[in-house]
Write an enzyme that holds these catalytic residues in place. Structure first.
Site, PDB file in Angstrom:
ATOM      1  N   GLY A   1      38.838  56.100   2.261  1.00  0.00           N
ATOM      2  CA  GLY A   1      38.547  54.853   1.469  1.00  0.00           C
ATOM      3  C   GLY A   1      38.061  55.614  -0.517  1.00  0.00           C
ATOM      4  O   GLY A   1      37.062  56.147  -0.771  1.00  0.00           O
ATOM      5  N   VAL A   2      39.832  54.982  -1.419  1.00  0.00           N
ATOM      6  CA  VAL A   2      39.387  55.296  -2.394  1.00  0.00           C
ATOM      7  C   VAL A   2      39.177  54.574  -3.406  1.00  0.00           C
ATOM      8  O   VAL A   2      39.571  54.262  -4.517  1.00  0.00           O
ATOM      9  CB  VAL A   2      40.771  55.988  -2.607  1.00  0.00           C
ATOM     10  CG1 VAL A   2      40.715  57.065  -1.964  1.00  0.00           C
ATOM     11  CG2 VAL A   2      42.178  55.553  -1.868  1.00  0.00           C
ATOM     12  N   GLY A   3      38.004  53.666  -3.181  1.00  0.00           N
ATOM     13  CA  GLY A   3      37.757  52.478  -4.479  1.00  0.00           C
ATOM     14  C   GLY A   3      36.683  53.553  -5.212  1.00  0.00           C
ATOM     15  O   GLY A   3      37.473  54.468  -5.578  1.00  0.00           O
TER      16      GLY A   3
ATOM     17  N   LYS B   1      16.872  43.837  -0.021  1.00  0.00           N
ATOM     18  CA  LYS B   1      18.208  43.623   0.019  1.00  0.00           C
ATOM     19  C   LYS B   1      18.059  41.962   0.206  1.00  0.00           C
ATOM     20  O   LYS B   1      17.066  41.934   1.205  1.00  0.00           O
ATOM     21  CB  LYS B   1      18.667  44.295   1.437  1.00  0.00           C
ATOM     22  CG  LYS B   1      20.648  44.403   1.023  1.00  0.00           C
ATOM     23  CD  LYS B   1      20.841  45.520   0.238  1.00  0.00           C
ATOM     24  CE  LYS B   1      22.111  45.685   0.344  1.00  0.00           C
ATOM     25  NZ  LYS B   1      22.188  47.416  -0.574  1.00  0.00           N
TER      26      LYS B   1
ATOM     27  N   VAL C   1      33.716  54.991  -5.562  1.00  0.00           N
ATOM     28  CA  VAL C   1      33.643  56.185  -5.399  1.00  0.00           C
ATOM     29  C   VAL C   1      34.410  56.894  -5.124  1.00  0.00           C
ATOM     30  O   VAL C   1      34.416  57.861  -5.381  1.00  0.00           O
ATOM     31  CB  VAL C   1      31.978  56.106  -4.781  1.00  0.00           C
ATOM     32  CG1 VAL C   1      31.518  57.217  -4.413  1.00  0.00           C
ATOM     33  CG2 VAL C   1      31.453  54.455  -5.544  1.00  0.00           C
TER      34      VAL C   1
END
Length: 391
Positions: free
Chosen positions: A222-224, A123, A226
């Site tokens: 969380g409805v971004g 990362k 994905v």
């Protein structure tokens, strides 16, 4: 970003305090190997091959000309080069960035291993606002990636886009996730949502003896990119769907599209439901929140959902909640970009992604059979995969 040389000295002092003296330091590149945090906060190693205590390498780079400050962590290359995204974020300081990349690179090792990929975990963090990013900083960051000579392969994460990867690809070949025009796979959200749904069906099979979503209540937080796809897939499969997002306009628009109801993000996690699907922040499953949950299954794409792993997975089990480990079910993204390394094929990516259903099923069933948490069962899978390679 600032070009003040004192920033470099401050960062270096912080990293020396946490990591000890570097193995090498030259030309703005500072490298540590066999890394362990000196304050003991890495935790205890809980497995032999999947070493949670040590990281193979940490690279810090400060480019004086552009002000770029980046930290790249390589947790493991036992299975192959370390793959992980670049997070471009205004961290408070180098310590916050270091702790983030150490934690996230560890998770990437597990994600690649359990997905059956011949890749390790890495990362990168760039300290600064993506709004202030310059072409010069992208070029400087690419030089940092190149400094690792292929041991680290980067892709998108918070604060970086496909367009950024396209720009980076002008300066480094150690990159995946570029646009299709550049030979990459582009947006990975579709396959990530697909593997979340595969994991969800496996969890439903274990929890209820029936993988069908028909008539089930699913709450998607969380409805971004994905989460939105997960909500649509659940609704299409006949579930009653509740959606919540801090971006209320997006939640309302999606709800109108799929016939869902909009929930308050502050209370959505405690909504009565069959499946809770976290697709936003990590650390939402903890000692405070778990006793308030009223779901039977948890399955979502948010990274590091457990604040304490595996302790919070054990607590979930004590409350009768079946947790599908996030790095197992959200593997679609890493699978999608990993396939690029041999020339991208959507058909091949989807074939590998299809393994998430049987893998999740095996992990959940192992948890039941051995009376261990699902997090421990997943860790055994990771350990077995890595141990088989290093023997």
């Amino acid at each position: 970003m600032t070009t003040d040389s004192s920033v470099f000295e401050t960062d270096l002092a912080t990293l020396r305090r946490l990591l000890g003296p570097p193995r090498e330091a030259e030309g703005g590149f500072v490298r540590w190997t066999n890394v362990e945090l000196l304050d003991g906060s890495s935790g205890a190693a809980v497995a032999e091959a999947y070493d949670t205590l040590h990281h193979e390498e940490v690279l810090y780079h400060h480019d004086a000309a552009t002000g770029l400050r980046t930290i790249i962590a390589i947790h493991s290359t036992a299975l192959g080069p370390a793959l992980g995204g670049t997070r471009w974020y205004p961290y408070e300081d180098a310590e916050a960035a270091l702790r983030d990349v150490l934690r996230l690179s560890l998770a990437m090792t597990a994600k690649s291993a359990v997905a059956g990929l011949d890749l390790g975990g890495g990362k990168a963090a760039v300290i600064g606002s993506p709004a202030d990013r310059t072409p010069g900083q992208l070029a400087a960051y690419a030089r940092a990636v190149n400094h690792l000579a292929g041991r680290y392969i980067t892709t998108t994460d918070v604060g970086t886009t496909t367009a950024d990867l396209d720009a980076l690809s002008e300066f480094t070949s150690h990159i995946v996730g570029t646009s299709p025009e550049r030979g990459g796979s582009g947006d990975t959200s579709a396959l990530t949502a697909e593997t979340v749904m595969l994991g969800m069906r496996a969890a439903l099979q274990v929890a209820f003896g029936d993988e069908s979503l028909e008539g089930r209540r699913v709450v998607v937080v969380g409805v971004g990119k994905v989460g939105g796809r997960v909500a649509r897939a659940c609704a299409a499969a006949g579930a009653s769907v509740g959606v919540a997002d801090v971006w209320s306009e997006g939640a309302e628009r999606l709800a109108a599209e799929i016939g869902a109801d909009v929930l308050d993000p502050a209370t959505a996690y405690t909504e009565p439901c069959d499946v809770l699907s976290p697709n936003a922040l990590g650390g939402v499953l903890n000692e405070q929140s778990i006793p308030e949950l009223r779901c039977r299954v948890i399955c979502g794409a948010a990274n590091n959902q457990l604040l304490r792993d595996p302790e919070d997975a054990e607590l979930l089990g004590e409350h009768g909640i079946l947790y599908a480990p996030d790095y197992v079910v959200s593997a679609g993204g890493v699978i999608n970009v990993a396939v690029e390394l041999d020339g991208y094929s959507e058909e091949r990516a989807r074939a590998i992604a299809a393994r998430v259903y049987p893998t999740t099923l095996e992990i959940l069933e192992l948890s039941e059979r051995l009376a261990i948490s699902t997090a421990d069962a997943a860790l055994r899978r990771v350990e077995h995969r890595i141990a088989a390679q290093v023997v």
